[in-house]
Design a protein around this motif. Structure first.
Motif, PDB file in Angstrom:
ATOM      1  N   THR A   1       0.843  -1.295  -0.050  1.00 50.14           N
ATOM      2  CA  THR A   1       0.051   0.241   0.108  1.00 50.14           C
ATOM      3  C   THR A   1       0.839   1.446   0.002  1.00 50.14           C
ATOM      4  OG1 THR A   1      -0.279   0.048   2.584  1.00 50.14           O
ATOM      5  CG2 THR A   1      -1.930  -1.131   1.342  1.00 50.14           C
ATOM      6  N   LEU A   2       2.062   1.148  -0.166  1.00 46.75           N
ATOM      7  CA  LEU A   2       2.836   2.277   0.067  1.00 46.75           C
ATOM      8  C   LEU A   2       3.656   2.704  -1.193  1.00 46.75           C
ATOM      9  CD1 LEU A   2       4.496   4.578   1.825  1.00 46.75           C
ATOM     10  CD2 LEU A   2       6.442   2.539   2.082  1.00 46.75           C
ATOM     11  N   GLU A   3       3.683   3.930  -1.461  1.00 45.37           N
ATOM     12  CA  GLU A   3       4.188   4.474  -2.801  1.00 45.37           C
ATOM     13  C   GLU A   3       4.938   5.797  -2.530  1.00 45.37           C
ATOM     14  OE1 GLU A   3       2.419   7.051  -6.611  1.00 45.37           O
ATOM     15  OE2 GLU A   3       1.548   5.076  -6.008  1.00 45.37           O
ATOM     16  N   VAL A   4       6.110   5.769  -2.535  1.00 45.65           N
ATOM     17  CA  VAL A   4       7.162   6.694  -2.316  1.00 45.65           C
ATOM     18  C   VAL A   4       7.898   7.481  -3.475  1.00 45.65           C
ATOM     19  CG1 VAL A   4       9.221   7.334  -0.896  1.00 45.65           C
ATOM     20  CG2 VAL A   4       7.737   5.700   0.029  1.00 45.65           C
ATOM     21  N   ASP A   5       7.776   8.609  -3.636  1.00 50.66           N
ATOM     22  CA  ASP A   5       8.253   9.428  -4.579  1.00 50.66           C
ATOM     23  C   ASP A   5       9.490  10.229  -3.957  1.00 50.66           C
ATOM     24  OD1 ASP A   5       8.934  10.532  -7.074  1.00 50.66           O
ATOM     25  OD2 ASP A   5       7.411  11.988  -7.047  1.00 50.66           O
ATOM     26  N   TRP A   6      10.751   9.895  -4.391  1.00 49.86           N
ATOM     27  CA  TRP A   6      11.953  10.366  -4.031  1.00 49.86           C
ATOM     28  C   TRP A   6      12.821  11.082  -5.085  1.00 49.86           C
ATOM     29  CZ3 TRP A   6      14.412   9.897   0.709  1.00 49.86           C
ATOM     30  CH2 TRP A   6      15.661  10.315   1.138  1.00 49.86           C
ATOM     31  N   LYS A   7      12.777  12.460  -4.673  1.00 52.68           N
ATOM     32  CA  LYS A   7      13.371  13.328  -5.738  1.00 52.68           C
ATOM     33  C   LYS A   7      14.595  14.067  -4.994  1.00 52.68           C
ATOM     34  CE  LYS A   7       8.922  14.660  -8.021  1.00 52.68           C
ATOM     35  NZ  LYS A   7       8.006  15.557  -8.448  1.00 52.68           N
ATOM     36  N   LEU A   8      15.797  13.291  -5.489  1.00 53.06           N
ATOM     37  CA  LEU A   8      16.791  14.095  -5.491  1.00 53.06           C
ATOM     38  C   LEU A   8      17.915  13.834  -6.338  1.00 53.06           C
ATOM     39  CD1 LEU A   8      18.784  15.322  -3.413  1.00 53.06           C
ATOM     40  CD2 LEU A   8      19.510  13.097  -2.397  1.00 53.06           C
ATOM     41  N   SER A   9      18.669  14.791  -6.850  1.00 56.37           N
ATOM     42  CA  SER A   9      19.550  14.941  -7.883  1.00 56.37           C
ATOM     43  C   SER A   9      20.791  14.185  -7.640  1.00 56.37           C
ATOM     44  CB  SER A   9      19.877  16.346  -8.649  1.00 56.37           C
ATOM     45  OG  SER A   9      20.645  16.069  -9.404  1.00 56.37           O
ATOM     46  N   ASP A  10      21.046  13.005  -8.173  1.00 59.74           N
ATOM     47  CA  ASP A  10      22.379  12.327  -7.870  1.00 59.74           C
ATOM     48  C   ASP A  10      23.438  13.283  -8.048  1.00 59.74           C
ATOM     49  OD1 ASP A  10      20.997  10.045  -7.590  1.00 59.74           O
ATOM     50  OD2 ASP A  10      21.181   9.252  -9.387  1.00 59.74           O
ATOM     51  N   SER A  11      23.658  14.402  -8.734  1.00 57.90           N
ATOM     52  CA  SER A  11      24.845  15.070  -9.061  1.00 57.90           C
ATOM     53  C   SER A  11      24.762  16.196  -7.871  1.00 57.90           C
ATOM     54  CB  SER A  11      24.643  15.967 -10.433  1.00 57.90           C
ATOM     55  OG  SER A  11      23.397  16.554 -10.374  1.00 57.90           O
ATOM     56  N   ALA A  12      23.679  16.478  -7.303  1.00 57.68           N
ATOM     57  CA  ALA A  12      23.604  17.497  -6.394  1.00 57.68           C
ATOM     58  C   ALA A  12      24.075  16.746  -5.042  1.00 57.68           C
ATOM     59  CB  ALA A  12      22.144  17.920  -6.111  1.00 57.68           C
ATOM     60  N   LEU A  13      23.556  15.304  -4.924  1.00 60.33           N
ATOM     61  CA  LEU A  13      23.985  14.525  -3.707  1.00 60.33           C
ATOM     62  C   LEU A  13      25.623  14.385  -3.899  1.00 60.33           C
ATOM     63  CD1 LEU A  13      23.300  13.137  -1.114  1.00 60.33           C
ATOM     64  CD2 LEU A  13      22.893  10.949  -2.670  1.00 60.33           C
ATOM     65  N   GLU A  14      25.895  13.980  -4.914  1.00 67.51           N
ATOM     66  CA  GLU A  14      27.472  13.837  -5.156  1.00 67.51           C
ATOM     67  C   GLU A  14      28.393  14.966  -4.720  1.00 67.51           C
ATOM     68  OE1 GLU A  14      30.909  12.195  -8.520  1.00 67.51           O
ATOM     69  OE2 GLU A  14      28.577  12.578  -8.661  1.00 67.51           O
ATOM     70  N   LYS A  15      27.806  16.346  -5.044  1.00 68.29           N
ATOM     71  CA  LYS A  15      28.477  17.496  -5.141  1.00 68.29           C
ATOM     72  C   LYS A  15      28.582  17.863  -3.392  1.00 68.29           C
ATOM     73  CE  LYS A  15      28.887  22.124  -6.958  1.00 68.29           C
ATOM     74  NZ  LYS A  15      28.396  23.213  -7.784  1.00 68.29           N
ATOM     75  N   TYR A  16      27.413  17.850  -2.801  1.00 74.29           N
ATOM     76  CA  TYR A  16      27.054  18.331  -1.477  1.00 74.29           C
ATOM     77  C   TYR A  16      26.958  17.145  -0.288  1.00 74.29           C
ATOM     78  CZ  TYR A  16      26.305  22.773  -4.271  1.00 74.29           C
ATOM     79  OH  TYR A  16      26.503  23.671  -4.974  1.00 74.29           O
TER      80      TYR A  16
END
Length: 306
Positions: A190-205
């Motif tokens: 019953t769970l639907e998770v929408d995760w939005k995070l740029s991989d480039s932003a995560l790698e940079k910061y």
């Protein structure tokens, strides 16, 4: 000497420094009158006993009463100025020391309050997680060991890493994902998770420093107060990270008639933490519309660190 001592040791400390300006003016006038009288008497005495009434034999300056008075009050004024200057420096140093002491006290109180808020967050988070494990244990679910393992990782973060003043953005996001995976076991269908995070932003910061347990309570509240609509609990997370700020948004499906207005201690505590850690450097908004409950948090960064 008499006028100087009276001014420095009596008039200034007793009346000028205590801001009793009326009495200071009155007694200063008395001092001037008495000094003038004493100077005139001294001049007549010198005429009688030193010059035998032969005024012409005396130095010209000693015969001018106004010149003598000016010299006397110049000395009084110079000594008084030095005394006031010394008192000003002493007062300034005392005030600075007092301000530093007040700042140190405020900092200690701030740290104590932060520690108190952290201690409140931990039981709140642990209680909800243990409820999840308890529910699976009652069902004799085969997933219970996996849930306990994931929970142990979160427990390690809460009991040890969270005691640090700062953690990296990568660590915080990793434990958010750990918590979501724990909830996915709780809501397998019953769970639907929408995760939005740029991989480039995560790698940079990814090494960006921020206080621990800053975003996790919002995620927890989304699951706690979310509502299953049409067979699905929808959770949406979005991170937008730049060199100047972090923008975090989380939303969950809900029905207003079923949504509890009580948020426990987690949300009020995180608000207090934001006020302490990011004074005038954060924006916090809550909105509810169209079967969706949203929380938005924007943090202004300082030199790539918080």
């Amino acid at each position: 000497m008499g006028a100087t001592y009276v001014t420095v040791y009596y008039l200034i400390p007793q009346y000028l420094l205590t801001r009793r300006y009326g009495l200071f003016t009155l007694y200063s006038a008395y001092t001037i009158i008495f000094t003038t009288y004493a100077v005139v008497l001294a001049m007549f005495g010198s005429f009688i006993f030193l010059s035998n009434f032969e005024v012409s034999t005396m130095p010209p300056m000693s015969r001018n009463v106004f010149f003598i008075l000016i010299l006397i009050f110049l000395v009084v004024g110079l000594v008084s100025f030095m005394v006031l200057l010394r008192h000003s420096f002493k007062t300034s140093a005392t005030n600075k020391a007092l301000q530093n002491k007040i700042l140190d006290t405020q900092l200690q109180l701030k740290q104590q309050e932060l520690q108190y808020l952290k201690r409140q967050l931990h039981p709140h988070f642990l209680f909800n997680s243990l409820n999840t494990i308890y529910g699976f244990a009652l069902k004799n679910s085969l997933q219970t060991p996996d849930i306990i393992l994931k929970f142990s990782n979160l427990l390690d973060y809460i009991l040890y890493q969270v005691q640090e003043q700062q953690v990296t953005l990568e660590q915080e996001l990793a434990h958010i994902k750990e918590y979501i995976s724990l909830e996915e076991l709780r809501f397998p269908d019953t769970l639907e998770v929408d995760w939005k995070l740029s991989d480039s932003a995560l790698e940079k910061y990814q090494h960006l420093q921020l206080p621990p347990m800053l975003f996790l309570p919002f995620v927890e509240n989304a699951f706690k107060h979310g509502t299953i609509i049409n067979g699905t609990l929808r959770i949406g997370l979005a991170f937008n990270v730049t060199a100047q700020e972090i923008m975090f948004t989380i939303c969950n499906s809900f029905r207003e008639s079923e949504h509890s207005t009580e948020t426990g201690i987690g949300l009020p505590n995180i608000k207090k933490r934001l006020e302490l850690l990011f004074p005038q450097r954060h924006q916090f908004e809550i909105s509810a519309a169209q079967d969706q409950y949203s929380v938005s948090l924007t943090l202004q960064l300082k030199n790539h660190a918080i």
